[in-house]
Scaffold this motif. Sequence first.
Motif, PDB file in Angstrom:
ATOM      1  N   TYR A 228       0.844  -1.191   0.000  1.00 19.64           N
ATOM      2  CA  TYR A 228       0.000   0.000   0.000  1.00 19.64           C
ATOM      3  C   TYR A 228       0.884   1.247   0.000  1.00 19.64           C
ATOM      4  CZ  TYR A 228      -3.972  -2.911   1.466  1.00 19.64           C
ATOM      5  OH  TYR A 228      -4.965  -3.859   1.541  1.00 19.64           O
TER       6      TYR A 228
ATOM      7  N   ASP B  84       0.508   5.310   0.864  1.00 20.04           N
ATOM      8  CA  ASP B  84      -0.208   6.480   1.371  1.00 20.04           C
ATOM      9  C   ASP B  84       0.621   7.681   0.941  1.00 20.04           C
ATOM     10  OD1 ASP B  84      -1.218   8.579   2.866  1.00 20.04           O
ATOM     11  OD2 ASP B  84      -0.827   7.657   4.820  1.00 20.04           O
TER      12      ASP B  84
ATOM     13  N   ASN C 251       3.083  -3.715   5.409  1.00 19.44           N
ATOM     14  CA  ASN C 251       3.482  -3.404   4.029  1.00 19.44           C
ATOM     15  C   ASN C 251       2.900  -2.074   3.539  1.00 19.44           C
ATOM     16  OD1 ASN C 251       5.297  -4.406   2.229  1.00 19.44           O
ATOM     17  ND2 ASN C 251       3.848  -5.660   1.092  1.00 19.44           N
ATOM     18  N   VAL C 252       2.879  -1.093   4.441  1.00 18.78           N
ATOM     19  CA  VAL C 252       2.397   0.252   4.119  1.00 18.78           C
ATOM     20  C   VAL C 252       3.592   1.189   3.962  1.00 18.78           C
ATOM     21  CG1 VAL C 252       1.098   2.257   4.933  1.00 18.78           C
ATOM     22  CG2 VAL C 252       0.179  -0.056   5.288  1.00 18.78           C
TER      23      VAL C 252
ATOM     24  N   LYS D  92      -5.530   1.243   4.295  1.00 16.28           N
ATOM     25  CA  LYS D  92      -6.179   0.037   3.759  1.00 16.28           C
ATOM     26  C   LYS D  92      -7.693   0.211   3.672  1.00 16.28           C
ATOM     27  CE  LYS D  92      -3.914  -2.411   6.802  1.00 16.28           C
ATOM     28  NZ  LYS D  92      -3.430  -3.549   7.622  1.00 16.28           N
TER      29      LYS D  92
ATOM     30  N   TYR E 204      -8.320   2.371   0.574  1.00 20.73           N
ATOM     31  CA  TYR E 204      -8.197   1.570  -0.651  1.00 20.73           C
ATOM     32  C   TYR E 204      -9.444   0.706  -0.852  1.00 20.73           C
ATOM     33  CZ  TYR E 204      -3.335   2.512  -2.042  1.00 20.73           C
ATOM     34  OH  TYR E 204      -2.173   3.104  -2.508  1.00 20.73           O
ATOM     35  N   ASP E 205      -9.900   0.073   0.214  1.00 20.24           N
ATOM     36  CA  ASP E 205     -11.087  -0.792   0.104  1.00 20.24           C
ATOM     37  C   ASP E 205     -12.315   0.017  -0.298  1.00 20.24           C
ATOM     38  OD1 ASP E 205      -9.695  -3.066   0.748  1.00 20.24           O
ATOM     39  OD2 ASP E 205     -10.264  -3.057   2.875  1.00 20.24           O
TER      40      ASP E 205
ATOM     41  N   VAL F 257      -8.930  -4.469  -5.338  1.00 18.46           N
ATOM     42  CA  VAL F 257      -7.958  -3.712  -4.546  1.00 18.46           C
ATOM     43  C   VAL F 257      -6.526  -3.991  -4.997  1.00 18.46           C
ATOM     44  CG1 VAL F 257      -6.966  -3.395  -2.244  1.00 18.46           C
ATOM     45  CG2 VAL F 257      -9.431  -3.496  -2.515  1.00 18.46           C
ATOM     46  N   GLU F 258      -6.236  -5.244  -5.294  1.00 19.13           N
ATOM     47  CA  GLU F 258      -4.868  -5.581  -5.706  1.00 19.13           C
ATOM     48  C   GLU F 258      -4.477  -4.858  -6.990  1.00 19.13           C
ATOM     49  OE1 GLU F 258      -2.604  -7.234  -3.930  1.00 19.13           O
ATOM     50  OE2 GLU F 258      -4.155  -7.255  -2.366  1.00 19.13           O
TER      51      GLU F 258
ATOM     52  N   LYS G 206      -3.750  -1.188  -6.042  1.00 21.41           N
ATOM     53  CA  LYS G 206      -2.431  -1.077  -5.418  1.00 21.41           C
ATOM     54  C   LYS G 206      -1.326  -1.092  -6.471  1.00 21.41           C
ATOM     55  CE  LYS G 206      -1.903  -3.940  -1.895  1.00 21.41           C
ATOM     56  NZ  LYS G 206      -2.132  -5.167  -1.054  1.00 21.41           N
ATOM     57  N   LYS G 207      -1.450  -1.980  -7.428  1.00 21.60           N
ATOM     58  CA  LYS G 207      -0.442  -2.121  -8.473  1.00 21.60           C
ATOM     59  C   LYS G 207      -0.358  -0.862  -9.337  1.00 21.60           C
ATOM     60  CE  LYS G 207       0.713  -5.228 -12.353  1.00 21.60           C
ATOM     61  NZ  LYS G 207       0.479  -4.332 -13.507  1.00 21.60           N
TER      62      LYS G 207
ATOM     63  N   TRP H 269       1.096   2.171  -7.333  1.00 24.37           N
ATOM     64  CA  TRP H 269       2.541   2.061  -7.132  1.00 24.37           C
ATOM     65  C   TRP H 269       3.288   2.386  -8.423  1.00 24.37           C
ATOM     66  CZ3 TRP H 269       5.132   2.027  -2.759  1.00 24.37           C
ATOM     67  CH2 TRP H 269       6.500   1.786  -2.815  1.00 24.37           C
TER      68      TRP H 269
END
Length: 251
Positions: free
Chosen positions: A2, A4, A29-30, A219, A222-223, A233-234, A237-238, A241
């Motif tokens: 994730y 931010d 993993n933020v 998180k 994102y949700d 969501v995945e 995230k991708k 990033w």
Amino acid sequence: MYLDVHAHLDDEAFDKDRLEIVEKAKRENVYFINAGVDIDSSLFSVELSKHDNIFAAVGVHPHEAAKVNKDYINELRKLSKNPKVVALGEIGLDYYYNFSPKERQIEVFREQLYLAGELELPVVVHDREAHEDVLKILEEVGIKDVMLHCFSGDLSMAEEALKRGYFFSFGGSMTFKKNKSGREVIRHLPLENVFLETDSPYLTPEPYRGRRNDPTLIKIIYDYYANLKGMDVEEIKKIIWEKAISFFKIH
């Protein structure tokens, strides 16, 4: 992982457990960008960026514009030499509180935009009830790499900013029940131009509103965003990033 894109872990709200929050973010993993609001907090942000999962933005917020010394641009220039500094921010205009006179806000905003151009850094822009002037000044100075932090403009402003290729960042306020107009803008904008943030310790998302916000609550954002857009969501995230790698030059 994730990301931010906007937090203030230097805030006194974290004085008692800052390191614990950093470690919790690592475990979950933020990654996050800590944004300065004056010289001291910008320096603090650079210090925080020694942690693997933290990057820094340095700048002077419009609330602090009247307090800067004559050498503040050189101080920001020096701080920006650190490789973990990925943007000039949080800079901009705030006509809601007017803690600094408008004229001084505009002057300091312009000076920092020119510095960003010199350093080839993107800008993280604060805009509260100053939409027209923010867009006008950004165009006049000619800055292209712009992220409108915690975007609060209407659909018309969003469309104008989108035409210019600007990016938008949204946080916990998208979850607030009364923010229907904000959700309309979010639905309208393509993910390719959107980042997500917490603005910790502020704007805590539902159902935790009223408590201190922190980067691990990204998180929830994102949700919620994924639900609004009908996306996985995945995948979000991708894409975020990958955008951050090109926009903020993070890796």
